[in-house]
Design a protein around this motif. Structure first.
Motif, mmCIF file in Angstrom:
data_model
loop_
_atom_site.group_PDB
_atom_site.id
_atom_site.type_symbol
_atom_site.label_atom_id
_atom_site.label_comp_id
_atom_site.label_asym_id
_atom_site.label_seq_id
_atom_site.Cartn_x
_atom_site.Cartn_y
_atom_site.Cartn_z
ATOM 1 N N GLY A 86 1.724 -1.790 44.942
ATOM 2 C CA GLY A 86 2.155 -2.952 44.165
ATOM 3 C C GLY A 86 1.337 -3.195 42.913
ATOM 4 N N ASP A 87 0.329 -2.355 42.639
ATOM 5 C CA ASP A 87 -0.444 -2.488 41.400
ATOM 6 C C ASP A 87 0.330 -1.878 40.235
ATOM 7 O OD1 ASP A 87 -2.579 -3.680 42.673
ATOM 8 O OD2 ASP A 87 -3.984 -2.019 42.341
ATOM 9 N N VAL A 88 0.277 -2.520 39.090
ATOM 10 C CA VAL A 88 0.815 -1.955 37.850
ATOM 11 C C VAL A 88 -0.205 -2.237 36.750
ATOM 12 C CG1 VAL A 88 2.184 -4.007 37.203
ATOM 13 C CG2 VAL A 88 2.832 -1.764 36.331
ATOM 14 N N GLY A 89 -0.440 -1.231 35.907
ATOM 15 C CA GLY A 89 -1.344 -1.402 34.778
ATOM 16 C C GLY A 89 -0.555 -1.832 33.552
ATOM 17 N N MET A 90 -1.212 -2.514 32.637
ATOM 18 C CA MET A 90 -0.526 -3.047 31.463
ATOM 19 C C MET A 90 -1.424 -3.029 30.235
ATOM 20 S SD MET A 90 -0.511 -6.116 29.546
ATOM 21 C CE MET A 90 -1.058 -7.480 30.558
ATOM 22 N N HIS A 91 -0.804 -2.740 29.081
ATOM 23 C CA HIS A 91 -1.404 -2.920 27.762
ATOM 24 C C HIS A 91 -0.374 -3.687 26.936
ATOM 25 C CE1 HIS A 91 -3.141 1.308 28.593
ATOM 26 N NE2 HIS A 91 -4.099 0.434 28.845
ATOM 27 N N PHE A 92 -0.841 -4.472 25.986
ATOM 28 C CA PHE A 92 0.109 -5.071 25.047
ATOM 29 C C PHE A 92 -0.551 -5.169 23.681
ATOM 30 C CE2 PHE A 92 -2.313 -8.836 25.928
ATOM 31 C CZ PHE A 92 -2.111 -9.693 24.859
ATOM 32 N N LEU A 93 0.287 -5.158 22.655
ATOM 33 C CA LEU A 93 -0.196 -5.234 21.275
ATOM 34 C C LEU A 93 0.727 -6.136 20.485
ATOM 35 C CD1 LEU A 93 -2.048 -4.157 18.941
ATOM 36 C CD2 LEU A 93 -0.299 -2.404 18.595
ATOM 37 N N THR A 94 0.144 -7.174 19.900
ATOM 38 C CA THR A 94 0.895 -7.975 18.938
ATOM 39 C C THR A 94 0.476 -7.489 17.559
ATOM 40 O OG1 THR A 94 -0.794 -9.701 19.019
ATOM 41 C CG2 THR A 94 1.142 -10.014 20.408
ATOM 42 N N PRO A 95 1.438 -7.196 16.695
ATOM 43 C CA PRO A 95 1.082 -6.648 15.389
ATOM 44 C C PRO A 95 0.366 -7.676 14.514
ATOM 45 C CG PRO A 95 3.437 -7.088 15.481
ATOM 46 C CD PRO A 95 2.890 -7.344 16.857
ATOM 47 N N ALA A 96 -0.459 -7.165 13.611
ATOM 48 C CA ALA A 96 -1.134 -8.031 12.644
ATOM 49 C C ALA A 96 -0.078 -8.671 11.746
ATOM 50 C CB ALA A 96 -2.106 -7.208 11.809
ATOM 51 N N THR A 97 -0.365 -9.873 11.294
ATOM 52 C CA THR A 97 0.573 -10.568 10.418
ATOM 53 C C THR A 97 -0.200 -11.400 9.402
ATOM 54 O OG1 THR A 97 2.397 -12.151 10.319
ATOM 55 C CG2 THR A 97 0.777 -12.496 12.053
ATOM 56 N N ASP A 98 0.415 -11.608 8.242
ATOM 57 C CA ASP A 98 -0.192 -12.463 7.221
ATOM 58 C C ASP A 98 0.102 -13.938 7.502
ATOM 59 O OD1 ASP A 98 -1.176 -10.261 5.838
ATOM 60 O OD2 ASP A 98 0.650 -10.061 4.642
ATOM 61 N N THR A 99 1.050 -14.177 8.408
ATOM 62 C CA THR A 99 1.434 -15.553 8.734
ATOM 63 C C THR A 99 1.354 -15.764 10.239
ATOM 64 O OG1 THR A 99 3.745 -14.863 8.780
ATOM 65 C CG2 THR A 99 2.958 -15.836 6.727
ATOM 66 N N PRO A 100 0.131 -15.907 10.778
ATOM 67 C CA PRO A 100 -0.023 -16.097 12.225
ATOM 68 C C PRO A 100 0.728 -17.340 12.710
ATOM 69 C CG PRO A 100 -2.162 -15.841 11.146
ATOM 70 C CD PRO A 100 -1.131 -15.942 10.064
ATOM 71 N N GLU A 101 1.276 -17.237 13.898
ATOM 72 C CA GLU A 101 2.012 -18.336 14.507
ATOM 73 C C GLU A 101 1.228 -18.814 15.718
ATOM 74 O OE1 GLU A 101 6.376 -19.055 16.565
ATOM 75 O OE2 GLU A 101 5.979 -17.159 15.568
ATOM 76 N N HIS A 102 0.817 -20.069 15.699
ATOM 77 C CA HIS A 102 0.009 -20.617 16.788
ATOM 78 C C HIS A 102 0.745 -20.467 18.117
ATOM 79 C CE1 HIS A 102 -2.944 -23.044 18.825
ATOM 80 N NE2 HIS A 102 -1.953 -23.745 19.354
ATOM 81 N N GLY A 103 0.053 -19.897 19.103
ATOM 82 C CA GLY A 103 0.613 -19.749 20.440
ATOM 83 C C GLY A 103 1.437 -18.490 20.657
ATOM 84 N N PHE A 104 1.647 -17.702 19.594
ATOM 85 C CA PHE A 104 2.508 -16.521 19.722
ATOM 86 C C PHE A 104 1.943 -15.504 20.707
ATOM 87 C CE2 PHE A 104 3.761 -12.216 18.379
ATOM 88 C CZ PHE A 104 5.134 -12.313 18.580
ATOM 89 N N THR A 105 0.678 -15.143 20.562
ATOM 90 C CA THR A 105 0.107 -14.100 21.418
ATOM 91 C C THR A 105 0.078 -14.554 22.873
ATOM 92 O OG1 THR A 105 -1.170 -13.325 19.535
ATOM 93 C CG2 THR A 105 -1.805 -12.481 21.678
ATOM 94 N N LYS A 106 -0.210 -15.819 23.110
ATOM 95 C CA LYS A 106 -0.182 -16.313 24.495
ATOM 96 C C LYS A 106 1.244 -16.267 25.041
ATOM 97 C CE LYS A 106 -1.565 -19.772 27.761
ATOM 98 N NZ LYS A 106 -1.840 -21.160 28.011
ATOM 99 N N ALA A 107 2.225 -16.594 24.208
ATOM 100 C CA ALA A 107 3.628 -16.506 24.645
ATOM 101 C C ALA A 107 3.990 -15.061 24.961
ATOM 102 C CB ALA A 107 4.560 -17.066 23.565
ATOM 103 N N VAL A 108 3.460 -14.113 24.174
ATOM 104 C CA VAL A 108 3.733 -12.692 24.413
ATOM 105 C C VAL A 108 3.150 -12.258 25.756
ATOM 106 C CG1 VAL A 108 3.122 -10.347 23.658
ATOM 107 C CG2 VAL A 108 4.042 -11.989 22.015
ATOM 108 N N ILE A 109 1.865 -12.521 25.995
ATOM 109 C CA ILE A 109 1.268 -12.045 27.252
ATOM 110 C C ILE A 109 1.931 -12.737 28.450
ATOM 111 C CG2 ILE A 109 -0.725 -13.606 27.250
ATOM 112 C CD1 ILE A 109 -2.325 -11.267 28.553
ATOM 113 N N THR A 110 2.349 -13.980 28.286
ATOM 114 C CA THR A 110 3.054 -14.675 29.369
ATOM 115 C C THR A 110 4.391 -13.987 29.641
ATOM 116 O OG1 THR A 110 1.957 -16.746 28.762
ATOM 117 C CG2 THR A 110 3.944 -16.921 30.120
#
Length: 174
Positions: A86-110
């Motif tokens: 039942g184990d699964v490994g994970m990586h994630f990458l949010t691309p760099a941006t000139d206009t960061p959006e507050h909460g975006f990366t947390k929404a992605v990992i969620t």
């Protein structure tokens, strides 16, 4: 924010992925000097690997982030910890941006975690970020990961961390 997922097409998505993984802000992805062909080849190898999968996270149908999932009994962590069924490994990458959006990366990992746990066979998610990647440690903790110990991988010193379905649910409903 609502995301959907689709399998990476190494040739169709190669230029986009190349721009993401070679950006200075993606230093922990360890592909800074990769050429387009290197990125395409890496993702063709993943596409052909039954134990490793690359997915694009889409927002309104447009690529918004990269997610990889792998079987830690066969990839990445072989011999570095005792995998459980039942184990699964994970990586994630949010691309760099000139206009960061507050909460975006947390929404992605969620969303990534919810996607992984949507598979009833998944009991626990395993991650092994670079020990120096403090922002990811904080994000991991925010969705329920608990750091176990530092490990030495061939390419880095990593912080081995785990998150059960229950830990994730508790973290995101708190």
């Amino acid at each position: 924010m609502t995301f959907t997922f689709r399998t990476v097409d190494p040739l169709k998505d190669g230029e986009l992925l190349h721009s993401w993984v070679t950006h200075p802000k993606a230093a922990f992805w360890m592909m800074q000097d990769a050429k387009l062909e290197d990125v395409e080849r890496a993702y063709m190898e993943i596409a052909a690997d039954e134990h490793h999968h690359a997915l694009l996270g889409l927002r309104d149908g447009e690529p918004a982030f990269l997610m990889e999932k792998y079987d830690p009994a066969h990839r990445e962590l072989v011999g570095l910890y005792e995998p459980r069924p039942g184990d699964v490994g994970m990586h994630f990458l949010t691309p760099a941006t000139d206009t960061p959006e507050h909460g975006f990366t947390k929404a992605v990992i969620t969303a990534v975690m919810a996607h992984l746990f949507a598979d009833p066979a998944v009991e626990r998610v395993v991650v092994e970020p670079d020990v120096g990647n403090k922002p990811v440690h904080a994000l991991n903790e925010a969705v329920g990961f608990v750091a176990e110990r530092e490990i030495d991988k061939p390419e880095k010193r990593a912080l081995l961390s785990f998150c059960t379905r229950e830990q994730f649910e508790k973290a995101v409903t708190a």
